[in-house]
Design a protein around this motif. Structure first.
Motif: not given
Ligand code: ADP
Ligand code: ZN
Length: 710
Positions: A18-20, A22-24, A42-49
């Motif tokens: 699943f996307f966290r 906002h990512q999608e 931090t840790g929210g998952g910015k890199s995948i964006c």
């Protein structure tokens, strides 16, 4: 943009189902060429964006990042997922740089990390200008703003780089930008019609507590005694303190070390590595430590001193619990800390605006330490999220202070704020409420405000305290850009007009004891199995020079231990396991889980119940598929049962489930793997010519052959 493609790429390359939040949306937006500002903790998952669009777009994505160790970490973890990427910075070797250029030439490079200094050199600009840059991601984007916490002049020059790529989308990302900084980033980076994505800053797995800094060492000892072997960081203001605490803790028998800017490079590197690889439990550090660390299993953070602002505090505690498991953040405060900071600011050579920004930020962290309501909400409000319901994971939510109905007081204050045209600071507002005869009141005509003098029975310091609480509850906010006057927020009107109740607290002199013990969560998995899986991570990590969690993080191991997948296929369906890793490590983990279950008699050794059931059904003439259906198990599991039974000498005709060449292929593959015990090794050799079900069966035949000495 087909939605499935995004999900599929997420699963295949990163292993997530699943996307966290906002990512999608963010990925969609940049895939369509839009600019965006992403504020995510931090840790929210910015890199995948930016990493995911990088994979889907032609060319490669350029990522500006100021921290060398973080760049290296990212490149390492991308490579572990089979994604070709590189980093150019002052630590890049000629060899690495050559490799990157080769990949660019071949068109195989997907992501290039560059330090801002490097990105702005004429040589780099000349090199990059003609290339196909699919996306520009600017990490730690708050560095572009003087309102941010870590201003870097090179960042301000980044538009110079961006002008070479007028049609390339730009994604600015940060974990720390208060409201003024957010606006400044959009302007400074000249983002075109940017969309702003503000993720919730809430970290529900981090328990927040604040205590007065009295007898800190004793308090710390009690705290870590309850956290046996759990890795943690103690942040201190002074180098000397880091050393003396580390020494004391060593005396008590803890594996602790100090870390600060004056320690020599070799030792620093060693401390960092020992901590990363769990050889060191505690690091006592100045803020220099942790920026480059991507260690997901840090279980607690202690602030021995008050941090210098909320951004720093939140970033530092954000280093704990990145695996999503519970973590604790304990902060101590003292007036002495405030004095020290004030002196720092006073003596610094920065310009006046900068000093003012620093002082105001200091005020806010002080207010945080004094908050009487939900601590999480103070932080959320600071970053522009307005919420007033309690978080349930801070000291005040868990052990509320005794409050009273402060609605009438709040209405008085809000009305005074509104009727003075939201143009007064805290002090003046209190003066209005108390009906002061100060000159400024008369000069500005504030004596005509309807609630002038309405709160004269309340002491000045109590009013200050109540207004602080109202700011912390998001009912009022301080406009730092506009001379620190108080402004109403969207919540103000709900109190003034919609009858929203406000709870306030009287100032307490006594500090209550936050209780750190929490109810143990009921767990279905065995600690022993987790131990075994962790050992496997250590072993595999060692073979590849990676920290154990780079193989799989703890959260994923827990999930494995709970679900207990029996086949690589089942394993690959777990959240956090992508194709690349399941191919590479899956079998070893499945084998470990099986071995555990056999040892524990959870599945019986051959002749045990589950095997007997399979065997009975087989004897009744059912096919593997039919048995699998009947028992609601995977076909590969049934094949595994039959294979083991056969190896133990049961009379089973495995050949009927195989094609003519399967045994031959398995035999060759097994030999080529050096007669490996690990199915994955043999599978590597046979490739796609045999699936796991058939390989399992064919190998059983081959192994029994060998036993018999054929
Ligand atoms: P940030 O850069 O915002 O601090 P990262 O991009 O490093 O955060 O991500 C933090 C952690 O969350 C990483 O371990 C990452 O693999 C994980 N993560 C990111 N996106 C997801 C997702 N959609 N599902 C599960 N885990 C995720
Ligand atoms: Zn709370």
């Amino acid at each position: 943009m087909p939605v499935d493609l995004l999900h599929q790429t997420l699963k295949t390359y990163f292993g997530f189902d699943f996307f966290r939040p906002h990512q999608e949306e963010i990925i969609h937006h940049v895939m369509e060429g839009g600019h965006a500002l992403v504020i995510m903790p931090t840790g929210g998952g910015k890199s995948i964006c930016y990493q995911l669009p990088a994979l889907l777009k032609d060319g490669f994505t350029l990522v500006i990042s100021p921290l060398i160790s973080l760049m290296n970490d990212q490149v390492r973890s991308l490579r572990a997922n089979g994604i070709i990427s590189g980093a150019l910075h002052s630590g890049t070797t000629a060899e690495e740089s050559r490799e990157i250029h080769q990949h660019i030439q071949k068109g195989t490079l997907k992501i290039l990390y560059v330090s801002p200094e490097r990105a702005l050199t004429p040589k780099f600009l000349e090199f990059i200008a003609p290339l196909n840059v699919s996306l520009i991601a600017i990490d730690e984007a708050h560095c572009v703003s003087i309102w941010g916490n870590d201003f870097r002049p090179e960042y301000a020059q980044l538009p110079g780089l961006m002008q070479y790529f007028p049609n390339t989308p730009v994604l600015a990302l940060t974990a720390t930008a208060d409201r003024a900084t957010q606006e400044d980033i959009r302007q400074q980076l000249r983002l075109k019609e940017p969309k702003t994505y503000l993720s919730s800053f809430e970290r529900p797995n981090i328990h927040l507590a604040v205590k007065a800094g009295i007898q800190r060492i004793e308090q710390i000892r009690d705290f870590i005694k309850q956290r046996k072997d759990q890795p943690g960081i103690i942040y201190c203001l002074a180098r000397k303190t880091t050393e003396s605490i580390a020494e004391t803790l060593q005396k008590y028998g803890y594996k602790a070390a100090a870390y600060h800017a004056e320690i020599d490079n070799t030792t620093r590197k060693k401390v960092q590595e020992d901590f990363q690889f769990d050889r060191l439990q505690i690091v006592c550090a100045t803020i220099a430590f942790g920026m480059g660390i991507d260690k997901p299993n840090i279980r607690w953070i202690i602030h021995y001193n008050l941090p210098k602002n909320i951004e720093n505090y939140y970033q530092e505690i954000g280093r704990s619990g990145r695996d999503g498991q519970p973590a604790d953040a304990l902060m101590f405060y003292s007036f002495r800390d405030i004095e020290v900071y004030k002196e720092f600011i006073e003596k610094s050579e920065a310009n006046e605006t900068f000093k003012r920004v620093q002082s105001e930020k200091l005020e806010r962290i002080w207010e945080y330490s004094q908050a009487t309501n939900c601590r999480t909400n103070v932080i959320l409000n600071y970053f522009g999220e307005y919420r007033s319901a309690g978080c349930g994971h801070c000291d005040h939510c868990l052990h509320p202070l005794q409050g009273f109905d402060g609605t009438r007081l709040a209405q008085m204050a809000l009305s005074a704020c509104k009727r003075s045209n939201q143009s007064v600071g805290i002090n003046l507002l209190v003066d209005v409420l108390r009906g002061s005869g100060r000159k400024e009141i008369y000069e500005r005509g504030l004596q005509h405000v309807k609630t002038y003098g309405a709160g004269k029975d309340i002491a000045w310091k109590d009013w200050m305290h109540y207004i602080t609480q109202m700011i912390n509850q998001g009912l009022l906010e301080i406009d730092y850009i506009g001379h620190s006057v108080l402004k109403c927020t969207p919540l103000s009107d709900t109190v003034l007009f919609d009858g929203k109740q406000v709870e306030l607290h009287r100032q307490t002199t006594e500090l209550e004891e936050p209780v750190v013990k929490r109810k143990p969560k009921k767990v279905r998995f065995s600690e022993e199995l987790i131990d075994r899986l962790e050992k496997l991570c250590h072993q595999l990590g060692k073979e590849e020079g990676l920290p154990p969690y780079a193989i799989f993080p703890k959260g994923t191991l827990r999930e494995m231990a709970e679900v207990r997948p029996f086949t690589v296929e089942e394993l690959s369906r777990l959240n956090g396991i992508g194709d690349f890793k399941s191919r590479k490590y899956g079998q070893a983990f499945v084998d470990t889980i099986r071995a555990f279950m056999t040892d524990q008699d959870i599945i019986k050794k051959p002749k045990g119940m589950t095997y007997v059931e399979t065997l009975n059904l087989y004897r009744q003439g059912l096919s593997i598929e039919e048995i699998a259906q009947k028992r609601e198990m995977a076909m590969s599991t049934i094949a595994m049962h039959l294979a083991r039974l056969y190896e133990k000498g049961e009379d089973i005709d495995l050949q009927q489930f195989l094609y003519a060449d399967d045994v031959l292929l398995a035999r060759q593959g097994w030999r080529a793997s050096g007669f490996s015990e690990q199915m994955s090794k043999v599978k590597e050799q046979v490739g796609d010519s045999l699936d796991y079900t058939r390989l399992n069966l064919a190998l059983a035949i081959v192994r029994r052959e060998k036993e018999k000495g054929n």
